[in-house]
Motif scaffolding. Structure first.
Motif, short mmCIF file in Angstrom:
data_model
loop_
_atom_site.label_atom_id
_atom_site.label_comp_id
_atom_site.label_asym_id
_atom_site.label_seq_id
_atom_site.Cartn_x
_atom_site.Cartn_y
_atom_site.Cartn_z
N THR A 91 0.82 -1.21 0.00
CA THR A 91 0.00 0.00 0.00
C THR A 91 0.86 1.26 0.00
OG1 THR A 91 -0.18 -0.29 2.40
CG2 THR A 91 -2.02 -1.06 1.06
N GLU A 92 2.00 1.21 0.70
CA GLU A 92 2.91 2.36 0.70
C GLU A 92 3.52 2.56 -0.69
OE1 GLU A 92 4.61 2.24 5.29
OE2 GLU A 92 5.71 1.22 3.70
N ARG A 93 3.87 1.48 -1.34
CA ARG A 93 4.45 1.56 -2.66
C ARG A 93 3.45 2.16 -3.66
NH1 ARG A 93 8.92 2.39 -5.38
NH2 ARG A 93 10.51 0.82 -5.13
N LEU A 94 2.22 1.71 -3.58
CA LEU A 94 1.19 2.22 -4.49
C LEU A 94 0.95 3.71 -4.26
CD1 LEU A 94 -1.40 -0.70 -4.38
CD2 LEU A 94 0.29 -0.23 -6.17
N ASP A 115 -9.53 2.62 -8.82
CA ASP A 115 -9.65 1.92 -10.09
C ASP A 115 -8.78 0.66 -10.10
OD1 ASP A 115 -10.44 1.37 -12.66
OD2 ASP A 115 -9.10 2.82 -13.61
N PHE A 116 -7.60 0.79 -9.54
CA PHE A 116 -6.68 -0.35 -9.48
C PHE A 116 -7.27 -1.51 -8.69
CE2 PHE A 116 -3.53 -2.42 -6.67
CZ PHE A 116 -2.82 -3.13 -7.62
N ALA A 145 3.54 -3.02 -10.92
CA ALA A 145 3.67 -2.79 -12.35
C ALA A 145 2.31 -2.54 -13.00
CB ALA A 145 4.36 -3.99 -13.01
N ILE A 146 1.29 -3.27 -12.55
CA ILE A 146 -0.06 -3.03 -13.06
C ILE A 146 -0.52 -1.62 -12.73
CG2 ILE A 146 -2.50 -3.64 -12.70
CD1 ILE A 146 -1.73 -6.51 -12.54
N PHE A 147 -0.25 -1.18 -11.51
CA PHE A 147 -0.66 0.17 -11.12
C PHE A 147 0.12 1.22 -11.90
CE2 PHE A 147 -0.55 3.85 -8.12
CZ PHE A 147 -1.90 4.15 -8.19
N ARG A 148 1.40 0.95 -12.15
CA ARG A 148 2.20 1.86 -12.96
C ARG A 148 1.58 2.03 -14.34
NH1 ARG A 148 7.37 -0.84 -15.01
NH2 ARG A 148 5.71 -1.85 -16.19
N LEU A 150 -1.49 1.55 -15.20
CA LEU A 150 -2.75 2.28 -15.06
C LEU A 150 -2.48 3.78 -14.99
CD1 LEU A 150 -5.74 1.30 -12.82
CD2 LEU A 150 -4.87 3.63 -12.74
N CYS A 151 -1.45 4.16 -14.22
CA CYS A 151 -1.09 5.58 -14.14
C CYS A 151 -0.62 6.10 -15.49
CB CYS A 151 -0.01 5.79 -13.08
SG CYS A 151 -0.56 5.54 -11.39
N PHE A 152 0.13 5.28 -16.22
CA PHE A 152 0.56 5.66 -17.57
C PHE A 152 -0.65 6.03 -18.42
CE2 PHE A 152 4.84 3.18 -18.00
CZ PHE A 152 5.41 4.06 -17.09
N ASP A 153 -1.65 5.15 -18.41
CA ASP A 153 -2.83 5.37 -19.24
C ASP A 153 -3.54 6.67 -18.87
OD1 ASP A 153 -2.32 3.00 -20.54
OD2 ASP A 153 -3.75 1.82 -19.34
N ARG A 154 -3.67 6.91 -17.58
CA ARG A 154 -4.35 8.13 -17.14
C ARG A 154 -3.56 9.38 -17.53
NH1 ARG A 154 -8.34 8.12 -13.09
NH2 ARG A 154 -9.25 6.05 -12.78
#
Length: 287
Positions: A91-94, A115-116, A145-148, A150-154
């Motif tokens: 959670t801290e990393r995210l 969203d993640f 990596a999945i969250f990364r 997702l952030c890329f897309d946004r």
């Protein structure tokens, strides 16, 4: 990549995650699904199968009324998961990555996180992303990596270049494969053999029924033509004894715990497969 045998995976998972006791039927189906996904993807990014992480992911996905308590525990474990080398919570990393992506927009950070977590459980067209986890990478870096992405897309949708998001955020694989962090077969057998030799004849046969053939207490009693109460105490001693062996080796060995469990279980199953090490059912009952 060759996945572990279903029997070995089931018993190792039960030992490694005693608080997340997945039923054997579910484990078998989940393993078949993972095997099919690996075959379809031709995944070659790693030769290592992170079965402890795989078990946790499948516990989070056990969508059955009987598994509600296990599923809740699994999500608690996931929320408390850390990176092996950094010790930082998932959670801290995210949150750190969200702050880097949206430094001046708290609302955008929260939307991305919501969203993640939603996408992990349910996708727009079918199962969520967690269902696609193939355990060829450690679970926590895979989720980050999945969250990364997702952030890329946004960020792209907002016409912002997200290339800087990777800075100091990509984690090295936690499995180095060096000789110092892998338990060799000979070492595992050296640990298991004295414990196995200390078992009574009855306990050895029960160990075979439990760890080689996958029988529970009820099934073992039926196979031997006796009552559950007759089997219960000795089978519990065998299971507790093997768990204690795992803990003792884990305290001394440098290898990761999941590798220790796998190696010790494999060594035990090799001993159990040796006809000279086992007695017939009739001999066990008379002992």
């Amino acid at each position: 990549m060759e996945l572990p045998a279903e029997s070995r995976l089931f018993h190792a998972g039960r030992l490694l995650w005693p608080g997340l006791p997945l039923p054997r039927g579910y484990v078998s189906m989940a393993l078949d699904d993972t095997r099919a996904r690996l075959a379809a993807s031709n995944d070659s990014e790693s030769s290592h199968f992170y079965f402890a992480d795989w078990w946790l992911a499948k516990a989070c996905l056990w969508d059955d009324p009987a598994g509600r308590t296990v599923r809740e525990r699994a999500w608690g474990q996931l929320m408390r998961a850390t990176a092996a080398r950094e010790g930082r919570l998932l959670t801290e990393r995210l949150m750190a990555r969200a702050c880097r992506a949206f430094p001046a927009d708290q609302g955008a950070r929260q939307e991305a996180l919501d969203d993640f977590w939603g996408q992990l459980m349910a996708g727009t067209e079918g199962p969520g992303r967690l269902n696609a986890y193939r355990a060829t990478r450690p679970l926590v870096p895979w989720l980050v990596a999945i969250f990364r992405n997702l952030c890329f897309d946004r960020l792209r949708q907002g016409s912002r270049a997200p290339t800087w998001l990777d800075h100091e955020d990509d984690w090295a694989d936690t499995h180095s494969g060096s000789a110092t962090d892998v338990m060799q077969d000979a070492d595992a057998e050296a640990h298991v053999a004295p414990w196995f030799a200390s078992l009574t004849n009855r306990q050895r046969t029960l160990a075979e029924l439990r760890f080689r053939h996958g029988m529970n207490q009820k099934s073992a009693a039926a196979a031997l033509g006796t009552t559950e109460s007759t089997i219960s105490r000795e089978l519990t001693r065998v299971q507790d004894g093997f768990a204690a062996l795992v803990n003792a080796v884990d305290d001394r060995a440098e290898a990761p715990r999941e590798q220790i469990v796998t190696a010790l279980l494999a060594a035990l199953q090799r001993l159990l497969a040796d006809p000279a090490s086992n007695l017939s059912n009739e001999e066990m009952v008379r002992t």
